[in-house]
Scaffold this motif. Sequence first.
Motif, mmCIF file in Angstrom:
data_model
loop_
_atom_site.group_PDB
_atom_site.id
_atom_site.type_symbol
_atom_site.label_atom_id
_atom_site.label_comp_id
_atom_site.label_asym_id
_atom_site.label_seq_id
_atom_site.Cartn_x
_atom_site.Cartn_y
_atom_site.Cartn_z
ATOM 1 N N ASP A 27 0.827 -1.211 0.000
ATOM 2 C CA ASP A 27 0.000 0.000 0.000
ATOM 3 C C ASP A 27 0.862 1.261 0.000
ATOM 4 O O ASP A 27 0.504 2.268 -0.616
ATOM 5 C CB ASP A 27 -0.967 -0.002 1.185
ATOM 6 N N TYR A 31 0.848 4.011 -3.048
ATOM 7 C CA TYR A 31 0.530 5.408 -2.731
ATOM 8 C C TYR A 31 1.556 6.343 -3.348
ATOM 9 O O TYR A 31 1.206 7.405 -3.892
ATOM 10 C CB TYR A 31 0.477 5.602 -1.214
ATOM 11 N N SER A 45 -8.874 -1.837 -0.912
ATOM 12 C CA SER A 45 -7.722 -1.857 -0.013
ATOM 13 C C SER A 45 -6.712 -2.878 -0.521
ATOM 14 O O SER A 45 -7.033 -3.739 -1.352
ATOM 15 C CB SER A 45 -8.148 -2.197 1.421
ATOM 16 N N VAL A 46 -5.482 -2.779 -0.026
ATOM 17 C CA VAL A 46 -4.429 -3.712 -0.392
ATOM 18 C C VAL A 46 -3.589 -3.995 0.842
ATOM 19 O O VAL A 46 -3.354 -3.114 1.674
ATOM 20 C CB VAL A 46 -3.556 -3.143 -1.543
ATOM 21 N N SER A 47 -3.175 -5.250 0.987
ATOM 22 C CA SER A 47 -2.331 -5.654 2.108
ATOM 23 C C SER A 47 -1.148 -6.459 1.581
ATOM 24 O O SER A 47 -1.050 -6.728 0.390
ATOM 25 C CB SER A 47 -3.141 -6.481 3.125
#
Length: 217
Positions: A27, A31, A45-47
């Motif tokens: 993430d 960004y 979302s990303v993990s």
Amino acid sequence: MTSRQARLLVAGLAVFLISLIIQVPADRLLYLFRDNLPATISWQSVSGTVFTPSFHNLVIYTTDNNRLLIESADLHVSLLPLMLGRLKLQFNLTSPDSHVSGVAIVRRHDWEIPELEGRLALRTLSGLSPWLETSGADALVSFSGNKLAGEFQRLPASGELKLMLEDLQIKMLGTEGPLGDYSLQLQTIDEAGVSGSVDTASADARLKIQGRLVLDP
């Protein structure tokens, strides 16, 4: 410091830097590059790390403003091929009633999928095809691909794809219940397109189909 000690020092620093890079959170990196990402992809979302990211509620938009929703996309990027100028990743995509996994290799001008298998509900692809949506077509599709490869935005130039459609329904035909089960086998013919066969796989099918398919490039 001897030359051998210098080589060991450089190797140790390289290993240290690589170990830091592979632990960078996905993430954070996304960004930093948010202004360079294509507008045709979005996610909730990303993990995970930059080499093992997991996207949640990933959306892919097509040129005609349709979209494909993938509930979970787990990726594993191989480091060595990336250092040699190509992207190799293992992918595991899941959505309600759907699961697709395989290996993909992406180079500058072409792509390759040496391994592919999955199972999905045909209706999940309705966002990519107006015909699927208007016809009300649905089936449980099992498929496997072998050594698929080609150039971007073109049909595969090599490889084969096998599909099984279970309980195919096309609501616009006005029939009640499924039409039957059908199998498809597709192979490439160099640059001339894709050919294959379609057969009825269920003895009690309402609609019997048997023939050849040809997809022009």
